[in-house]
Design an enzyme around this catalytic site. Structure first.
Site, PDB file in Angstrom:
ATOM      1  N   ASP A 128       0.850  -1.220   0.058  1.00  0.00           N
ATOM      2  CA  ASP A 128      -0.048  -0.097   0.097  1.00  0.00           C
ATOM      3  C   ASP A 128       0.988   1.235  -0.024  1.00  0.00           C
ATOM      4  OD1 ASP A 128      -2.366   1.388   0.286  1.00  0.00           O
ATOM      5  OD2 ASP A 128      -2.501   1.132   2.276  1.00  0.00           O
ATOM      6  N   LYS A 134      -0.652  -0.980  -4.855  1.00  0.00           N
ATOM      7  CA  LYS A 134      -1.443   0.369  -4.971  1.00  0.00           C
ATOM      8  C   LYS A 134      -0.493   1.328  -5.463  1.00  0.00           C
ATOM      9  CE  LYS A 134      -5.380  -0.740  -1.728  1.00  0.00           C
ATOM     10  NZ  LYS A 134      -5.681  -0.279  -0.475  1.00  0.00           N
TER      11      LYS A 134
HETATM   12  P1  5GP Z   1       1.979  -0.670   3.885  1.00  0.00           P
HETATM   13  O1  5GP Z   1       2.794  -0.804   4.941  1.00  0.00           O
HETATM   14  O2  5GP Z   1       2.435  -0.939   2.349  1.00  0.00           O
HETATM   15  O3  5GP Z   1       1.191   0.667   3.899  1.00  0.00           O
HETATM   16  O4  5GP Z   1       0.794  -1.594   4.327  1.00  0.00           O
HETATM   17  C1  5GP Z   1       0.744  -2.767   4.085  1.00  0.00           C
HETATM   18  C2  5GP Z   1      -0.309  -3.454   4.779  1.00  0.00           C
HETATM   19  O5  5GP Z   1      -1.606  -2.722   5.040  1.00  0.00           O
HETATM   20  C3  5GP Z   1      -0.669  -4.821   4.229  1.00  0.00           C
HETATM   21  O6  5GP Z   1      -0.003  -5.882   4.438  1.00  0.00           O
HETATM   22  C4  5GP Z   1      -2.176  -5.031   4.685  1.00  0.00           C
HETATM   23  O7  5GP Z   1      -2.060  -5.653   5.956  1.00  0.00           O
HETATM   24  C5  5GP Z   1      -2.576  -3.578   4.888  1.00  0.00           C
HETATM   25  N1  5GP Z   1      -3.434  -3.174   3.505  1.00  0.00           N
HETATM   26  C6  5GP Z   1      -3.143  -2.219   2.902  1.00  0.00           C
HETATM   27  N2  5GP Z   1      -4.057  -2.078   1.844  1.00  0.00           N
HETATM   28  C7  5GP Z   1      -4.970  -2.932   2.006  1.00  0.00           C
HETATM   29  C8  5GP Z   1      -6.409  -3.383   1.472  1.00  0.00           C
HETATM   30  O8  5GP Z   1      -6.858  -2.732   0.460  1.00  0.00           O
HETATM   31  N3  5GP Z   1      -7.057  -4.367   2.039  1.00  0.00           N
HETATM   32  C9  5GP Z   1      -6.730  -4.797   3.178  1.00  0.00           C
HETATM   33  N4  5GP Z   1      -7.289  -6.261   3.521  1.00  0.00           N
HETATM   34  N5  5GP Z   1      -5.336  -4.765   3.788  1.00  0.00           N
HETATM   35  C10 5GP Z   1      -4.481  -3.805   3.379  1.00  0.00           C
END
Ligand code: 5GP
Ligand code: MG
Length: 178
Positions: free
Chosen positions: A106, A134
């Site tokens: 994300d 994303k």
């Molecule tokens: P980042 O550290 O890349 O911002 O977040 C990653 C984590 O956020 C992922 O491993 C997941 O647990 C959660 N996450 C981010 N976007 C989504 C989403 O659209 N759906 C779900 N279920 N979890 C998400």
């Protein structure tokens, strides 16, 4: 269209199970070709990646190993902010080709901080396989080498991903309803 409800929110179908399987088969072929003689070590990040990791791994034909970890975040010093540490990483990574298996990138924050810990263990190489990315939400310099699907900046559930604990067992991907 078949909407589902998890807790207080509605979700609509987004990517069906057959499309997911087709895409993962292609990723596995790519990895097979890239790691022919390398005996890579796959590291699946729990909980979200467990279905993706299982399906990707079962389609590989090369010699490969797999292990699973959890990432926990704790407060570091004010200069380092939150530190991400791996729970359950017992393998010796020196001289190993490592492929991280993640459910979704994300902002990239989680993997970006984990990369520091991983680099300290001196693997021969590190690549990232992420079921979803994303791109428009990315805030940290993380690039996945193998990507299932690039999706818009909307919350998704299913195929291992949850909304507050629910939805991981849905075989396809659903998107938060507007
Ligand atoms: P980042 O550290 O890349 O911002 O977040 C990653 C984590 O956020 C992922 O491993 C997941 O647990 C959660 N996450 C981010 N976007 C989504 C989403 O659209 N759906 C779900 N279920 N979890 C998400
Ligand atoms: Mg996760």
């Amino acid at each position: 269209m078949q909407t589902i409800q998890l807790h207080d929110k509605q979700f609509v179908p987004y990517i069906d199970a057959a499309a997911i399987e087709e895409r993962i088969k292609l990723l596995a072929q790519q990895i097979d070709a890239d790691y022919k003689q390398e005996r890579p070590l796959f590291i699946g990040i729990l909980n979200g990646s467990f279905l993706f990791a299982a399906d990707l791994f079962r389609h590989l034909t090369i010699e490969a190993e797999i292990s699973f970890i959890k990432l926990a975040s704790y407060k570091g010093t004010s200069s380092t902010g939150n530190v991400i540490t791996a729970i359950g990483l017992e393998e010796d990574l020196s001289n190993r080709h490592v492929v991280i298996i993640e459910d979704i990138i994300d902002t990239g924050k989680t993997l970006h901080s984990f990369m520091h810990e991983l680099n300290n263990r001196a693997p021969k190489s590190i690549k990232i396989a992420s079921f979803l990315t994303k791109p428009s939400a990315l805030q940290f310099p993380i690039t996945a080498d193998y990507v299932g699907f690039e999706i818009p900046n909307k919350f998704v559930v299913g195929y291992g991903l949850d909304y507050d604990g629910l939805g991981r067992n849905i075989p396809s991907l659903y998107q938060l309803s507007e």
